[in-house]
Design a protein around this motif. Structure first.
Motif, short mmCIF file in Angstrom:
data_model
loop_
_atom_site.label_atom_id
_atom_site.label_comp_id
_atom_site.label_asym_id
_atom_site.label_seq_id
_atom_site.Cartn_x
_atom_site.Cartn_y
_atom_site.Cartn_z
N ALA A 229 7.76 3.57 10.63
CA ALA A 229 8.46 3.75 9.35
C ALA A 229 8.11 2.64 8.38
CB ALA A 229 9.96 3.80 9.59
N HIS A 230 8.01 1.41 8.86
CA HIS A 230 7.62 0.29 8.00
C HIS A 230 6.22 0.50 7.43
CE1 HIS A 230 10.94 -2.47 8.11
NE2 HIS A 230 11.03 -2.42 9.44
N ALA A 231 5.28 1.00 8.25
CA ALA A 231 3.92 1.22 7.78
C ALA A 231 3.89 2.29 6.68
CB ALA A 231 3.02 1.63 8.95
N GLU A 232 4.65 3.35 6.88
CA GLU A 232 4.69 4.41 5.87
C GLU A 232 5.28 3.91 4.56
OE1 GLU A 232 6.38 8.97 5.32
OE2 GLU A 232 6.63 7.90 7.23
N LEU A 233 6.34 3.11 4.65
CA LEU A 233 6.94 2.55 3.44
C LEU A 233 5.98 1.62 2.72
CD1 LEU A 233 10.58 1.77 4.67
CD2 LEU A 233 9.87 3.53 3.04
N ALA A 234 5.19 0.86 3.47
CA ALA A 234 4.21 -0.04 2.85
C ALA A 234 3.16 0.74 2.10
CB ALA A 234 3.58 -0.93 3.91
N VAL A 235 2.70 1.87 2.68
CA VAL A 235 1.69 2.71 2.01
C VAL A 235 2.24 3.27 0.72
CG1 VAL A 235 0.38 4.85 2.22
CG2 VAL A 235 0.43 3.24 4.12
N ARG A 236 3.48 3.76 0.77
CA ARG A 236 4.09 4.31 -0.45
C ARG A 236 4.27 3.23 -1.52
NH1 ARG A 236 8.86 8.38 1.73
NH2 ARG A 236 7.49 9.82 2.88
N ALA A 237 4.67 2.07 -1.10
CA ALA A 237 4.86 0.98 -2.07
C ALA A 237 3.56 0.60 -2.73
CB ALA A 237 5.47 -0.23 -1.37
#
Length: 442
Positions: free
Chosen positions: A74-82
């Motif tokens: 989930a952290h990786a996906e949030l980083a990509v979106r950011a």
């Protein structure tokens, strides 16, 4: 570490709760004012008991690893979106064509975003700064109050151990009800006296010397005399005693009464009744009328006694009344009437409200009902108001007396509180001294 919050009406009580529950080793880590008092957050370090050795649980550890893997994903996906949002914002503000960023894993659909509003942000910044400053100011005030309480307690404890005779004199003066500033000034004068009885006698002598009385009785001096003060202080009764005292000594033809109290029910009728009994003329001054014009026909009278209305401080009529009394054409000698039964804060508020008319002295009433004279004497001393008359009963004019300072002190000693002030009360008094000193320096 044990952390707990305490609520109390003031800082002194809150500190006592902390000491009683957590002990003297507790540390204050936060304080703030709340509705109804103060809130303290205190912490206490203590030895943690050793934890028992736990046996590993394979199923629990496997489930924990799965959960950690999901959190990392989930952290990786949030980083990509950011990252995509940052690139899009840069292109919007730079007026560049919007190009979808190349992402290593999956495409992220760009969503339209409202442009930022710099003006709104700039307007919100000062408000945020103001709130932060207010919070900091409240925090500093709380810390200052906490320090004052601790310093007061420390100073009182130190005085008891190093100067027990001075501490005993402090207690005796507090039993009289005198303000702390006056008590300190008196004790400074006897700091070198070693014998306790002699020191106490000298303190009372200095106290009597500090109480001022007029060189000549106001009725003997004559002129226009006005009694001012809040409602319920005994102005009308005191004026009646003064009028009767003068009539019995000099006759009714040389005295006149003036009433400015058209607000209290029956006030003017009370004065008219007194005038009929004493055969003295009574003049009424309605609101808005000229006091100077009302007094002008009485110019041949030796004594003109003016009864005023006791009005709230925020009443516009009070300002008009005080301006009329302060008029140079009237040449009125205004005396503040203070009931000895009033609290210290009430007396201070009365003085600050009525000093605008130019006070030449004060008159003390209801001495027969008072439990202490220290408060009223303290105000007279601190504001340098000569005490013109004393009233200690309802009888007219028998219960009106010309004051003698040593008699007032003897009366104050006779009315002193039977119980010794508590240690907390003495510490609070010393804390108040620190507070007043800090304000004077600031």
């Amino acid at each position: 570490m044990q952390v707990k919050r305490f609520f109390a009406a003031d800082m002194r009580q809150a500190m006592k709760l902390v000491r009683d529950e957590l002990g003297a080793d507790a540390a204050i880590i936060a304080n703030r004012r709340v509705a109804g008092g103060v809130e303290l957050t205190a912490a206490l370090d203590y030895q943690m008991p050793s934890e028992p050795v736990r046996q590993p649980n394979a199923e629990l550890e496997a489930e924990l690893r799965k959960t950690q893997a999901k959190i990392a994903s989930a952290h990786a996906e949030l980083a990509v979106r950011a990252a995509g949002e940052v690139v899009k914002d840069r292109q919007l503000f730079a007026n560049e064509p919007l190009v979808a960023p190349e992402l290593p894993t999956s495409k992220v659909t760009a969503r339209p975003q409202a442009p930022a509003q710099p003006a709104a942000v700039a307007a919100a910044a000062p408000a945020g700064d103001s709130r932060a400053l207010d919070a900091m100011r409240h925090e500093l005030n709380g810390l200052r109050e906490l320090i004052e309480v601790q310093l007061g307690s420390f100073a009182w404890t130190q005085m008891q151990s190093q100067r027990p005779q001075q501490a005993n004199l402090w207690r005796r003066l507090q039993r009289l009800g005198l303000p702390a500033e006056i008590a300190r000034a008196l004790l400074d004068k006897v700091g070198q006296v070693q014998e306790p009885r002699q020191a106490w006698r000298m303190v009372l002598a200095y106290l009597a010397h500090a109480i001022k009385t007029p060189a000549q009785e106001p009725l003997e001096e004559g002129g226009v005399i006005a009694l001012v003060g809040p409602a319920g202080m005994g102005k009308t009764t005191t004026l009646a005693k003064m009028a009767a005292r003068y009539v019995l000594k000099y006759g009714a033809q040389h005295v006149a009464l003036v009433s400015m109290d058209s607000y209290r029910i029956g006030a003017q009728e009370q004065l008219k009744t007194l005038g009929r009994i004493l055969n003295v003329s009574v003049t009424q001054v309605d609101p808005g009328s000229s006091l100077i014009q009302a007094v002008a026909p009485l110019a041949k009278k030796r004594v003109i006694l003016i009864d005023t209305a006791g009005l709230p401080n925020n009443d516009p009529a009070l300002r008009m009344q005080l301006e009329a009394l302060a008029s140079r054409g009237l040449k009125s000698k205004n005396y503040l009437v203070m009931a000895a039964t009033s609290q210290s804060q009430v007396l201070k508020a009365a003085y600050h409200s009525y000093k605008r008319c130019g006070l030449v002295g004060c008159m003390l009433t209801k001495l027969d009902e008072a439990a202490s004279l220290g408060e009223v004497l303290g105000l007279a001393i601190s504001q340098r108001l000569p005490v013109a008359y004393l009233a200690d009963g309802p009888r007219i004019p028998d219960d009106l007396h010309v004051p003698r300072s040593h008699q007032l002190v003897s009366r104050a000693v006779a009315l002193q509180a039977p119980e010794e002030p508590s240690e907390d009360a003495m510490a609070d008094m010393f804390a108040g001294l620190y507070n007043n000193s800090a304000r004077r320096v600031g």
